[in-house]
Write an enzyme that holds these catalytic residues in place. Structure first.
Site, PDB file in Angstrom:
ATOM      1  N   THR A  44       4.761  -0.554  13.463  1.00 49.74           N
ATOM      2  CA  THR A  44       4.681   0.092  12.252  1.00 49.74           C
ATOM      3  C   THR A  44       5.749  -0.528  11.273  1.00 49.74           C
ATOM      4  OG1 THR A  44       5.341   2.378  11.097  1.00 49.74           O
ATOM      5  CG2 THR A  44       7.022   1.697  12.783  1.00 49.74           C
ATOM      6  N   GLY A  45       5.297  -0.232   9.938  1.00 48.29           N
ATOM      7  CA  GLY A  45       6.012  -1.019   8.928  1.00 48.29           C
ATOM      8  C   GLY A  45       5.118  -1.937   8.179  1.00 48.29           C
TER       9      GLY A  45
ATOM     10  N   THR B 159       2.893   5.041  10.321  1.00 48.48           N
ATOM     11  CA  THR B 159       1.875   4.890  11.200  1.00 48.48           C
ATOM     12  C   THR B 159       2.095   5.582  12.515  1.00 48.48           C
ATOM     13  OG1 THR B 159       1.211   2.934  10.084  1.00 48.48           O
ATOM     14  CG2 THR B 159       0.748   3.305  12.401  1.00 48.48           C
TER      15      THR B 159
ATOM     16  N   ARG C  38      -7.363  -3.304   0.769  1.00 50.87           N
ATOM     17  CA  ARG C  38      -6.329  -4.019   1.749  1.00 50.87           C
ATOM     18  C   ARG C  38      -6.371  -3.367   2.963  1.00 50.87           C
ATOM     19  NH1 ARG C  38      -1.972  -1.969   4.759  1.00 50.87           N
ATOM     20  NH2 ARG C  38      -0.368  -3.424   5.055  1.00 50.87           N
ATOM     21  N   VAL C  39      -6.575  -4.252   4.080  1.00 52.56           N
ATOM     22  CA  VAL C  39      -6.334  -3.524   5.459  1.00 52.56           C
ATOM     23  C   VAL C  39      -5.009  -4.261   5.988  1.00 52.56           C
ATOM     24  CG1 VAL C  39      -7.327  -3.767   7.564  1.00 52.56           C
ATOM     25  CG2 VAL C  39      -8.759  -3.358   5.722  1.00 52.56           C
ATOM     26  N   GLY C  40      -4.272  -3.527   6.849  1.00 52.86           N
ATOM     27  CA  GLY C  40      -2.933  -3.634   7.430  1.00 52.86           C
ATOM     28  C   GLY C  40      -3.328  -4.279   8.847  1.00 52.86           C
ATOM     29  N   ASP C  41      -2.077  -4.308   9.621  1.00 53.12           N
ATOM     30  CA  ASP C  41      -1.970  -4.547  11.027  1.00 53.12           C
ATOM     31  C   ASP C  41      -2.679  -3.629  11.814  1.00 53.12           C
ATOM     32  OD1 ASP C  41       0.242  -2.785  10.164  1.00 53.12           O
ATOM     33  OD2 ASP C  41       0.961  -3.273  12.271  1.00 53.12           O
TER      34      ASP C  41
ATOM     35  N   SER D  35       0.968   9.813   5.737  1.00 57.01           N
ATOM     36  CA  SER D  35       0.502   8.344   6.093  1.00 57.01           C
ATOM     37  C   SER D  35      -0.490   8.115   7.251  1.00 57.01           C
ATOM     38  CB  SER D  35       1.864   7.443   6.130  1.00 57.01           C
ATOM     39  OG  SER D  35       2.348   7.983   7.275  1.00 57.01           O
TER      40      SER D  35
ATOM     41  N   THR E 134      -3.458   5.061  10.788  1.00 54.93           N
ATOM     42  CA  THR E 134      -2.627   5.091   9.719  1.00 54.93           C
ATOM     43  C   THR E 134      -3.395   5.215   8.328  1.00 54.93           C
ATOM     44  OG1 THR E 134      -0.867   3.895   8.576  1.00 54.93           O
ATOM     45  CG2 THR E 134      -2.605   2.554   9.304  1.00 54.93           C
TER      46      THR E 134
ATOM     47  N   GLY F 278       2.650  -4.185   7.456  1.00 58.69           N
ATOM     48  CA  GLY F 278       1.823  -4.934   8.315  1.00 58.69           C
ATOM     49  C   GLY F 278       1.356  -6.436   8.210  1.00 58.69           C
TER      50      GLY F 278
HETATM   51  C1  SD4 Z   1       0.188  -1.032   7.324  1.00 56.46           C
HETATM   52  N1  SD4 Z   1       1.476  -0.839   9.250  1.00 56.46           N
HETATM   53  O1  SD4 Z   1      -0.713  -0.568   6.927  1.00 56.46           O
HETATM   54  C2  SD4 Z   1       0.939  -0.082   8.311  1.00 56.46           C
HETATM   55  C3  SD4 Z   1       1.990   0.577   7.395  1.00 56.46           C
HETATM   56  C4  SD4 Z   1       2.587   1.949   8.215  1.00 56.46           C
HETATM   57  O2  SD4 Z   1       2.884   4.129   8.108  1.00 56.46           O
HETATM   58  O3  SD4 Z   1       3.306   1.494   9.281  1.00 56.46           O
HETATM   59  N2  SD4 Z   1       2.349   2.798   7.550  1.00 56.46           N
HETATM   60  O4  SD4 Z   1       0.771  -2.045   7.085  1.00 56.46           O
END
Ligand code: SD4
Length: 335
Positions: free
Chosen positions: A245-246, A194, A222-225, A92, A212, A248
């Site tokens: 993490t988690g 992450t 898609r883009v996360g946090d 990841s 990440t 996003g």
């Molecule tokens: C996301 N926070 O892209 C990240 C995901 C994550 O290991 O923690 N991945 O939402």
């Protein structure tokens, strides 16, 4: 123990949660909407300190080595994160990251220094050291974020090498996923590795980084946090820093890392601040958090640390006072 080994023994099946239950200590629940706080028993005010999400002993060791040899917290978090980006077994982060549903490995990363400067890359393809590209954005451009093709072009012009980030193992996992190919990414804790890292160096200066490949099998684009300053990462040298993490999307909706730093500014300990930030997510009306994980870690300027998550099996790696160790996070959902 490696996080994936923990997961073998852990199941979210049947994990239910009484909404409105608050945690007051590791083992105790009370009927209350607020998330009561406690000090993290593992926390002590010793500098320098490096903390990172999940089990990344080699990465925190590298970061501490940088600090011990006189380097800055900024150098420490960058070089620490690079260890995991180069680790092909980590599915990841960086090379070997799991792809989106169309087979593209796209990386998100950001970095923030003691002066409040920051840089980020979003949807970066083919360059494994996304955290270093983010640092270049911070130091060599007038901008904070570069995305997609432009981010890659900038990286290549800055001397980074292009390479295929999709390893055989990740390709196989994606092909297996495609058999059922559920439209919505399956949000469970196994997708979340992450690397978020925070360091306070010998001068008491704070920096942080986050890198990440994002949610496995996310929608293309898609883009996360993780590259969003204030959500995936925030640092304020007067106070401390936090990373997430988690899932996003839930972190972005509550601007989690900024929230934690602001709560610490108001006098909360890192542990209390992480717990309140998780509380903002789990106490949302109509939100069923049974199927997703969010975890936060935080450090303040004194070197005190905290970590907290919705579900069990989140952990933090901490290098402080000569000890580099994995610490299991306290968590909200005890049902
Ligand atoms: C996301 N926070 O892209 C990240 C995901 C994550 O290991 O923690 N991945 O939402």
């Amino acid at each position: 123990m490696k996080r994936r080994k923990f997961l073998k023994n852990a199941s979210l099946t049947g994990v239910g949660l009484a909404v409105g239950t608050a945690v007051t200590s590791c083992n105790e629940q009370v009927e209350d909407k607020s998330i009561a706080s406690k000090e993290n028993p593992e926390s002590k005010a010793v500098l320098p300190v490096v903390v990172a999400t999940w089990h990344v002993i080699d990465a925190t060791a590298k970061a501490m080595e940088v600090i011990e040899s006189g380097g800055s917290a900024l150098d420490a978090v960058e070089l620490g994160c690079k260890i995991e980006e180069a680790n092909e077994k980590g599915q990841s982060v960086g090379k070997g990251g799991l792809p989106d549903r169309e087979g593209n490995v796209t990386l998100d990363a950001c970095i923030m220094d003691k002066n409040g400067n920051c840089g980020a890359v979003l949807y970066l393809k083919d360059i494994k050291h996304a955290v270093s590209v983010a640092r270049k954005v911070m130091e060599d451009t007038p901008h904070v974020m570069l995305a997609g093709e432009g981010a890659k072009q900038f990286a290549l012009e800055s001397g980074f090498e292009a390479e295929d980030l999709l390893t055989e193992a990740s390709k196989k996992a994606w092909e297996k996923w495609k058999v059922e190919s559920k439209y919505k990414p399956i949000i469970n804790i196994e997708n979340h590795d992450t690397i978020g890292m925070l360091a306070v160096d010998k001068n008491g200066d704070v920096s942080g980084a986050c890198t990440t490949s994002g949610l496995a099998y996310k929608m293309n684009g898609r883009v996360g946090d993780s590259p969003i300053i204030g959500s995936g990462l925030f640092v304020d040298n007067e106070v401390g820093g936090a990373v997430a993490t988690g899932l996003g999307e839930e972190v972005v909706k509550t601007v989690g890392s900024f929230l934690i730093v602001e709560l610490m500014r108001q006098g909360k300990s890192p542990q209390e601040a992480c717990e309140e930030a998780i509380g903002r997510i789990v106490n949302k009306p109509g939100k069923d958090y049974k199927d997703f994980q969010v975890g936060y870690i935080a450090v303040n300027k004194k070197g005190e640390t905290g970590c907290y998550s919705i579900h069990q099996w989140f952990s933090m790696t901490k290098f402080q006072d000569g000890v580099n160790e994995q610490i299991q996070s306290h968590f909200f959902n005890k049902s």
